[in-house]
Design an enzyme around this catalytic site. Structure first.
Site, PDB file in Angstrom:
ATOM      1  N   TRP A 355       0.831  -1.216   0.000  1.00 55.82           N
ATOM      2  CA  TRP A 355       0.000   0.000   0.000  1.00 55.82           C
ATOM      3  C   TRP A 355       0.858   1.256   0.000  1.00 55.82           C
ATOM      4  CZ3 TRP A 355      -1.279   3.360   4.506  1.00 55.82           C
ATOM      5  CH2 TRP A 355      -0.432   3.144   5.594  1.00 55.82           C
ATOM      6  N   ASP A 356       2.150   1.094   0.244  1.00 56.64           N
ATOM      7  CA  ASP A 356       3.083   2.220   0.238  1.00 56.64           C
ATOM      8  C   ASP A 356       2.945   3.034  -1.045  1.00 56.64           C
ATOM      9  OD1 ASP A 356       3.900   0.139   1.936  1.00 56.64           O
ATOM     10  OD2 ASP A 356       6.003   0.716   1.868  1.00 56.64           O
ATOM     11  N   GLU A 486       1.013  -1.783  13.113  1.00 54.33           N
ATOM     12  CA  GLU A 486       1.090  -3.252  13.218  1.00 54.33           C
ATOM     13  C   GLU A 486       1.508  -3.719  14.613  1.00 54.33           C
ATOM     14  OE1 GLU A 486       3.735  -4.005   9.993  1.00 54.33           O
ATOM     15  OE2 GLU A 486       2.136  -4.103   8.503  1.00 54.33           O
ATOM     16  N   LYS A 599       3.504   1.839  16.164  1.00 52.54           N
ATOM     17  CA  LYS A 599       4.603   1.667  15.211  1.00 52.54           C
ATOM     18  C   LYS A 599       4.665   2.821  14.210  1.00 52.54           C
ATOM     19  CE  LYS A 599       6.253  -1.599  11.689  1.00 52.54           C
ATOM     20  NZ  LYS A 599       5.873  -2.678  10.790  1.00 52.54           N
ATOM     21  N   GLN A 600       3.499   3.191  13.691  1.00 53.05           N
ATOM     22  CA  GLN A 600       3.490   4.225  12.651  1.00 53.05           C
ATOM     23  C   GLN A 600       2.144   4.929  12.656  1.00 53.05           C
ATOM     24  OE1 GLN A 600       3.605   0.690   9.902  1.00 53.05           O
ATOM     25  NE2 GLN A 600       2.989   2.231   8.428  1.00 53.05           N
TER      26      GLN A 600
HETATM   27  C1  BGC Z   1       5.001  -1.233   7.472  1.00 57.20           C
HETATM   28  C2  BGC Z   1       3.939  -1.326   6.402  1.00 57.20           C
HETATM   29  C3  BGC Z   1       4.615  -1.226   5.055  1.00 57.20           C
HETATM   30  C4  BGC Z   1       5.740  -2.238   4.914  1.00 57.20           C
HETATM   31  C5  BGC Z   1       6.537  -2.047   3.637  1.00 57.20           C
HETATM   32  C6  BGC Z   1       6.042  -2.308   7.255  1.00 57.20           C
HETATM   33  O1  BGC Z   1       7.021  -2.208   8.231  1.00 57.20           O
HETATM   34  O2  BGC Z   1       4.427  -1.380   8.743  1.00 57.20           O
HETATM   35  O3  BGC Z   1       3.002  -0.279   6.552  1.00 57.20           O
HETATM   36  O4  BGC Z   1       3.678  -1.414   4.045  1.00 57.20           O
HETATM   37  O5  BGC Z   1       6.638  -2.104   5.989  1.00 57.20           O
HETATM   38  O6  BGC Z   1       7.131  -0.782   3.593  1.00 57.20           O
END
Ligand code: BGC
Length: 771
Positions: A355-356, A486, A599-600
């Site tokens: 989804w990035d 996550e 986390k984000q």
């Molecule tokens: C992130 C995801 C991301 C993936 C690839 C993961 O660490 O939590 O949001 O899509 O990395 O960049």
């Protein structure tokens, strides 16, 4: 955190050789052209720590899934972009010794990534065990002008000795992926052929049967005189050798021109003949001309999308590095390709699509590349719609509901951790949002009729089926999901996911109305193709969207990330001992899941997408609450925080988060650059400058700016394209000037006031606008 890259506006520079940093440098100095790419491995043998990496876009292998406990719905495989034929290799024997920097005394060493011209060069002076001293200067590039071609020049000089030097320039296809699940090699040889100075190696991937022909033409000169070459070969390996009596002060030049052609672009039967044409054409130009074309092609890229920062070399270097790497990864020429989180710089994430792309990369490509580039990224998902419908069906959804995969190469799901594969469904929303974002920026509403609406219908149907009515709450709820954060799995009512789902449902209805009005014939076709029951489905979607449940805390005025978030012990990141971070390396997973640490960006990601819906006070409350609990252990996180901090006029925080995203890899913040670069988060860095510091948005079809100048900078400027107009926007502490390079007049809004910008330069003072 490391700090060994020398500051420079246009170059990434490493001076002195530290073998412990080699894998990091191999990532940082990676080169690519959207069609192929490679890590900055050495040409000559190296027995020290290294991760060999050469990649050809779109050529992948479905590596059989490895999981401890199989769950129905798991994919059979994880698609991986393969480590492909190593085309840079040169074995060098000096007298009886092999040149290997791991066994030499390296007295001078410099590696430079020239971002202006797109070249990687390396020079060193090394003393062999025997005391022989050599100097080497090497330069190479993956041509962005002709994206199937690469070239290198390697010069070796004898400083203090006379000896026989044997050089073998080779192609080696006997390579493997370090992350191979079953330690298998993924390539079979189809054919090999040698024709004087030219080697042709054709390999086929197991299972997927992609074929790649790598062809290389070598010339070796001794003090300017062309040398005869002897051919060597073994399985999956071809080489050209010259043996030279080198005397003190003398030098050898090796030129290698290479082409990589894949069956993605040619009939398999034609690969060899096409490769011959291509290598003839490239070698007729010669190394210098190819280099010149490379520099010109890069000059054009920089003209379209450079950011200039005055007064802060480290920041300048960082932003150019991010833009450079993005342009090396994806050029948008081919709608079958996408942007892997590590691009061509490592194996992690398999080079697959996340989804990035939709959430972070689309805004970058919308502004700095022709419109088709972002469009191609959207069309990529359109082409995967049938697979997304199949994917949803496997999980029990029906009637054309589509769930796009979390990780994919060809539309099929590759990810296999249930809490992500089945539950991190917000990715579906990002794909819909990207369609909206593309149209908002370009004004190209015809995209909906052409491709967008079908995708939106599939996604809307998914959301409708994924929620359920809660008699208790008297609302629709969404259970068992994982949000972008996550560090929390299998939660109920993730605010971001619920928000995005409701928005998708409403947007799909609006989009359908637009298509019905603007392209009625096309609309009928879409109705037939999708079987859309307008009246019933729109009513259902409206009902879900309007009665969606959003967790909210009255006391703090904060949207809750999910049900029960406040039951967690509320500790702030500032109170975490430094020794315990990063949490994902120091804490058990169980402890992470129970903690309130994020986390984000999650709620904040939603507030960023839908910022017009929230006043500054609401944004501030949520920002303060979540920012203090976020550990940013995903590279995708700081940019969102930087943009929102800028919006809140918190200039210091905006800058702090910007630095964190901009130099993430250059300074190896997360101690993981050796795995590869964080390519997709680099687009977020660009957003931090353009959407953060310049406050650029598109509102009602117009560009809107709300700029400020970070304290440490004298000025900054960036180039963007907008609806057919090429603009350069420059910002100082009190004014914004916009150069319009086209004849078309544009209207922009700066701090809520509209200004016409005709051809030429328009200077607008904004001093005092904030007070
Ligand atoms: C992130 C995801 C991301 C993936 C690839 C993961 O660490 O939590 O949001 O899509 O990395 O960049």
């Amino acid at each position: 955190m490391k700090n060994y890259i020398k500051a420079d506006e246009w170059n990434i520079i490493e001076e002195g050789f530290d073998p412990h940093l080699n894998k990091i440098s191999e990532s940082l100095f990676s080169i690519g052209n959207g069609r192929m790419g490679q890590r900055a491995n050495f040409e000559e043998s190296y027995s020290g720590e290294t991760l060999q990496g050469n990649y050809v876009a779109g050529v992948y292998y479905p590596d059989k899934t490895r999981v401890g406990w199989w769950k129905n719905g798991y994919p059979e495989y994880f698609a991986k972009v393969l480590n492909a034929t190593n085309w840079i290799g040169i074995d060098i024997r000096i007298g009886e010794e092999i040149l290997d920097l791991n066994t030499c005394k390296v007295t001078e060493f410099k590696r430079v990534l020239n971002m202006k011209e797109g070249t990687l060069s390396r020079s060193f002076r090394a003393e062999l065990k025997s005391g022989k001293i050599i100097t080497v200067e090497a330069i190479r590039f993956c041509s962005i002008a002709d994206d199937e071609v690469g070239a290198l020049h390697y010069r070796l000089s004898a400083f203090n000795f006379d000896a026989t030097v044997q050089l073998t320039s080779f192609l080696d296809g006997d390579v493997k992926n370090q992350d191979s699940n079953y330690d298998e090699k993924f390539w079979d040889q189809v054919s090999q052929q040698q024709d004087n100075d030219t080697d042709y190696l054709v390999l086929r991937t197991k299972k997927t049967a992609f074929e790649v022909c790598t062809v290389s033409r070598t010339s070796i000169l001794h003090n300017g005189a062309v040398q005869e070459l002897k051919q060597v070969s073994k399985d999956k390996y071809l080489g050209q050798t010259a043996t030279i009596n080198l005397t003190q002060g003398g030098h050898i030049d090796l030129y290698k021109i290479v082409a990589n052609l894949s069956s993605e672009n040619y009939d398999k039967e034609q690969l060899l003949s096409e490769a011959k044409l291509r290598i003839d054409m490239a070698s007729a130009k010669g190394f210098s001309q190819l280099w010149k074309e490379q520099a010109e092609a890069w000059a054009k890229k920089w003209e379209e999308g450079d950011i200039i920062i005055e007064g802060d070399v480290a920041a300048q270097q960082a932003i150019r590095f991010n833009i450079f790497q993005l342009n090396q990864t994806y050029t948008g020429k081919d709608a079958r390709l996408n942007i892997g989180p590590k691009g061509f710089t490592g194996e992690k994430y398999g080079g697959s699509t996340y989804w990035d792309t939709e959430a972070y990369c689309i805004p970058f490509y919308l502004s700095v590349a022709p419109e088709e580039v972002a469009k191609n990224l959207l069309v990529y998902r359109y082409k995967h719609l049938d697979k997304a419908i199949e994917n949803a069906a496997k999980l029990g959804f029906k009637d054309g509901a589509a769930l796009y995969p979390m990780v994919t190469m060809n539309g099929e799901e590759c990810h296999n951790e249930w809490e992500i594969t089945f539950e991190e469904i917000h990715r579906n929303g990002a794909i819909a949002f990207a369609i909206f974002n593309y149209i908002r920026y370009t004004g190209d509403e015809s995209y909906l009729a052409q491709y967008g609406l079908e995708v939106l219908v599939g996604i809307a149907r998914f959301w409708k089926q994924r929620v359920n009515w809660s008699a208790d709450k008297n609302k629709f709820v969404m259970l068992g999901v994982t949000g972008p954060n996550e560090y929390e799995n299998n939660i109920n009512n993730n605010w971001y996911t619920n928000k995005l789902a409701a928005w998708c449902l409403k947007y799909t209805i609006t989009a359908a109305a637009k298509v019905k009005e603007q392209a009625p014939e096309q609309y009928l076709k879409i109705l037939q193709k999708t079987g859309l029951q307008e009246a019933q489905e729109f009513q259902d979607w409206t009902s879900v969207a309007e009665q969606m449940y959003y967790p909210f805390d009255e006391k703090t005025g904060v949207f809750l990330q999910q049900d029960g978030f406040l039951d967690k012990e509320q500790i702030l990141v500032k109170d975490l001992p430094a020794a315990e971070r990063p949490l994902n390396q120091k804490w058990s997973w169980d402890r992470i899941l129970r903690s309130c640490f994020i986390k984000q960006a999650d709620v904040l990601q939603g507030m960023y997408f839908f910022e017009e819906e929230y006043d500054l006070e609401t944004l501030r409350k949520n920002f303060n609450f979540y920012e203090s609990r976020t550990v940013h252990e995903s590279s995708l996180s700081p940019c969102v925080h930087s943009i929102l901090a800028a919006k809140l006029n918190d200039e210091e925080k905006a800058y702090e988060f910007y630095l964190r995203t901009a130099r993430l890899d250059l300074d190896d913040y997360n101690n993981d650059t050796e795995d590869g670069l964080h390519i997709t988060s680099m687009a977020g860095t660009w957003m931090s400058v353009v959407e953060g510091f310049a406050g650029m948005r598109v509102r009602n079809g117009q560009l809107v700016f709300q700029p400020f100048l970070p304290k440490n900078w004298n000025a900054f400027s960036f180039s963007i394209g907008f609806r057919g107009v090429q603009l350069k926007v420059s910002i100082t502490a009190d004014q914004i000037s916009i150069r319009n390079n086209s004849d078309q007049e544009l209207q922009v809004v700066v701090f809520n006031q509209a200004y016409p910008v005709p051809h030429g330069e328009k200077v607008i003072s904004y001093k005092g606008a904030l007070s």
